[in-house]
Design a protein around this motif. Structure first.
Motif, PDB file in Angstrom:
ATOM      1  N   VAL A 140       0.835  -1.206   0.000  1.00  0.00           N
ATOM      2  CA  VAL A 140       0.000   0.000   0.000  1.00  0.00           C
ATOM      3  C   VAL A 140       0.867   1.254   0.000  1.00  0.00           C
ATOM      4  O   VAL A 140       0.624   2.201  -0.760  1.00  0.00           O
ATOM      5  CB  VAL A 140      -0.942  -0.004   1.226  1.00  0.00           C
ATOM      6  CG1 VAL A 140      -1.639   1.348   1.371  1.00  0.00           C
ATOM      7  CG2 VAL A 140      -1.969  -1.124   1.105  1.00  0.00           C
ATOM      8  N   ALA A 141       1.912   1.266   0.838  1.00  0.00           N
ATOM      9  CA  ALA A 141       2.800   2.433   0.909  1.00  0.00           C
ATOM     10  C   ALA A 141       3.502   2.663  -0.422  1.00  0.00           C
ATOM     11  O   ALA A 141       3.653   3.809  -0.872  1.00  0.00           O
ATOM     12  CB  ALA A 141       3.821   2.237   2.024  1.00  0.00           C
ATOM     13  N   ARG A 150       0.924   4.001  -3.132  1.00  0.00           N
ATOM     14  CA  ARG A 150       0.444   5.370  -2.944  1.00  0.00           C
ATOM     15  C   ARG A 150       1.466   6.417  -3.392  1.00  0.00           C
ATOM     16  O   ARG A 150       1.129   7.581  -3.584  1.00  0.00           O
ATOM     17  CB  ARG A 150       0.080   5.600  -1.473  1.00  0.00           C
ATOM     18  CG  ARG A 150      -1.116   4.780  -1.015  1.00  0.00           C
ATOM     19  CD  ARG A 150      -1.427   5.031   0.447  1.00  0.00           C
ATOM     20  NE  ARG A 150      -1.849   6.409   0.664  1.00  0.00           N
ATOM     21  CZ  ARG A 150      -2.101   6.937   1.867  1.00  0.00           C
ATOM     22  NH1 ARG A 150      -1.932   6.186   2.953  1.00  0.00           N
ATOM     23  NH2 ARG A 150      -2.497   8.180   1.983  1.00  0.00           N
ATOM     24  N   ARG A 151       2.715   6.023  -3.521  1.00  0.00           N
ATOM     25  CA  ARG A 151       3.782   6.901  -4.017  1.00  0.00           C
ATOM     26  C   ARG A 151       3.894   8.211  -3.211  1.00  0.00           C
ATOM     27  O   ARG A 151       4.151   9.266  -3.758  1.00  0.00           O
ATOM     28  CB  ARG A 151       3.566   7.229  -5.498  1.00  0.00           C
ATOM     29  CG  ARG A 151       3.587   6.003  -6.400  1.00  0.00           C
ATOM     30  CD  ARG A 151       3.419   6.380  -7.854  1.00  0.00           C
ATOM     31  NE  ARG A 151       3.411   5.205  -8.714  1.00  0.00           N
ATOM     32  CZ  ARG A 151       4.500   4.612  -9.196  1.00  0.00           C
ATOM     33  NH1 ARG A 151       5.691   5.112  -8.891  1.00  0.00           N
ATOM     34  NH2 ARG A 151       4.401   3.549  -9.980  1.00  0.00           N
ATOM     35  N   GLN A 152       3.678   8.106  -1.906  1.00  0.00           N
ATOM     36  CA  GLN A 152       3.800   9.281  -1.053  1.00  0.00           C
ATOM     37  C   GLN A 152       5.079   9.251  -0.228  1.00  0.00           C
ATOM     38  O   GLN A 152       5.224   9.989   0.742  1.00  0.00           O
ATOM     39  CB  GLN A 152       2.576   9.383  -0.130  1.00  0.00           C
ATOM     40  CG  GLN A 152       1.289   9.659  -0.886  1.00  0.00           C
ATOM     41  CD  GLN A 152       0.089   9.810   0.037  1.00  0.00           C
ATOM     42  OE1 GLN A 152       0.186   9.621   1.238  1.00  0.00           O
ATOM     43  NE2 GLN A 152      -1.036  10.191  -0.532  1.00  0.00           N
TER      44      GLN A 152
END
Length: 492
Positions: free
Chosen positions: A467-468, A471-473
């Motif tokens: 998930v991390a 999300r490419r954050q």
């Protein structure tokens, strides 16, 4: 991604931590050592494992502990060297992510979080019974009273950890002073009983340390498996590296001193106490071994003093496990691989406030669910907690591998470099992986409830990583892999 040159340690970055927000230079070398040793909980560890190690290794437990101490020291050397590369409270999570692959780094970080969270749970559960045994023996059979007293102490240590690492270190000094003096004094009493021919004690014999005396291969392996659990936690000194004076040097020194001191303490105290009462009596009272020994040798009143020492050890271990877990979560939150809120510090206290409160809050919930839940719920929690030693063995081993990979180019330049930078951490990592493998049958086998829960917990980490990444954050997964470049960085 190719290797990029590592930055040399020079005047520009001589002591600068990788992150910001924590209070720099808050504690010194001595404080870092006491925090690391407290996390291992020496007195509580001996109290919990003495009967077990005598059961599997007879009186040869000190030999198994000494053997286990060698690879632990090898891994401590890896922590010391990697901390000189990057001062980061995320430690192995950051180092492995930069030296091998960020995906393995994340999983190692998640296993570190699991190890310390489960460690916090395993530490906080016995606090209540110990408190009641000393101050309210009439309520010893009350689960509610045990949970309430345990919860009160959890809140106390959380508040202290929330206020700051300096206050935490001072609190640990108070606990450790009473704890270590007490366990040393009664160790001397036990040795006098053993060598003085006390009828309640076992008579010393050099055959205790013979191959047959310790039960051969099975006895040695069994003792080593227990010893790994005893040592777990000494790495806390590294997670407070950004808050330690001379942050590139002192945290590494602290873990070496901690492992060396713990090895001596565990060998000496196990030897001193294991024969203080007859083997059968010890095994029959394994759940409160040290208090039982003291009660048999000098009376019930002094046994309560030992219970207080064990209680202080458990409280200290609970707090330092909380400190470690909060800083690992702080590092992962700061990178954005976990929720960013975890990477926030208190504006005044300069502690990882959100991570500390979350860790403590979850531990508090588990404590009450355990106490108020059914026997099946309690059994599930017991199964989860049983995997603590496995988690520590895995991320200790990963750290040894990470050091060998990062310093591989320097290691191949000399025999000494090869031994220090590849052979020692490599063999130490292999040893701990072997311990992890050998511990599985004791947990019920690869398909046991304990292992299924371990797979599930690690699987949750894999999902969070995906998930991390999706999300490419965060830039954590796109950072270049580094290797130590001797020609650029110099031989340090």
């Amino acid at each position: 991604m190719g290797d990029t040159p590592a930055t040399a340690v020079g005047a520009a970055d001589a002591d600068a931590p990788q992150r910001t927000g924590l209070r720099a230079n808050a504690i010194d070398l001595k404080d870092a050592v006491i925090v690391g040793m407290a996390s291992s909980g020496p007195t509580a560890s001996i109290a919990l494992t003495l009967a077990a190690i005598v059961s599997v290794s007879n009186y040869g437990g000190p030999v198994a502990i000494l053997i286990c101490g060698l690879p632990m020291f090898g891994i401590a050397m890896a922590y010391r060297r990697l901390n000189r590369w990057q001062v980061d409270c995320g430690a192995s999570y950051t180092w492995i992510g930069r030296a091998i692959t960020p995906y393995l780094g994340f999983i190692v970080g998640w296993i570190m979080l699991l190890g310390y969270f489960l460690g916090t749970i395993s530490d906080v559960l016995p606090i209540g019974p110990y408190v009641l045994a000393v101050f309210a023996p009439g309520y010893q059979n009350s689960q509610f009273a045990a949970a309430l007293s345990g919860a009160i102490w959890l809140v106390i240590v959380t508040v202290i950890a929330y206020i700051g690492i300096k206050v935490t270190a001072r609190f640990q000094w108070i606990l450790a002073t009473f704890e270590y003096i007490t366990v040393l004094v009664f160790a001397i009493v036990s040795l006098i009983a053993v060598f003085g021919g006390n009828p309640k004690s076992a008579s010393f014999s050099w055959s205790w340390f013979s191959w047959s005396g310790m039960g051969g291969t099975s006895g040695l392996v069994g003792g080593i498996l227990i010893a790994v659990y005893m040592f777990s936690g000494w790495d806390t000194s590294i997670y407070v590296n950004e808050e330690t004076e001379k942050s590139r040097v002192n945290p590494g020194r602290a873990v070496l001193i901690s492992v060396g001191t713990l090895t001596f303490m565990y060998v000496f105290f196990t030897f001193a106490y294991q024969g203080a009462v007859k083997r059968g009596a010890l095994l029959a009272h394994g759940d409160n071994a040290l208090a039982y020994i003291v009660q048999q040798l000098v009376g019930s009143a002094w046994a309560k003093v030992m219970i207080v020492a064990v209680l202080f050890s458990v409280i200290g271990a609970t707090q330092t496990a909380l400190v470690s877990g909060a800083r690992i979560a702080f590092a992962m939150g700061g990178d954005g691989t976990l929720p960013r809120a975890l990477g926030k510090t208190h504006p005044v206290h300069k502690t990882p406030a959100v991570a500390t409160l979350l860790f403590a809050g979850l531990a508090l919930i588990v404590l009450w669910v355990y106490v108020l839940g059914s026997s099946s719920v309690q059994g599930a929690f017991t199964n989860v907690i049983s995997s603590v030693g496995l988690m520590f063995a895995l991320f200790y081993a990963a750290t040894g591998v990470g050091m060998a990979v990062y310093y591989r180019k320097l290691a191949l330049r000399s025999v000494r470099g090869f031994i220090e930078l590849m052979l020692v951490p490599g063999l130490s990592a292999i040893f701990l992986l072997w311990v992890a493998f050998k511990s599985v049958p004791g947990l019920g086998g690869w398909g046991s409830p304990v292992m299924k829960l371990a797979y599930l917990m690690i699987g949750v980490g894999v999902v969070l990583m995906i998930v991390a990444r999706a999300r490419r954050q965060t830039d954590y997964f796109s950072r270049p892999i580094e290797a130590y470049q001797p020609d650029t960085a110099g031989d340090r």
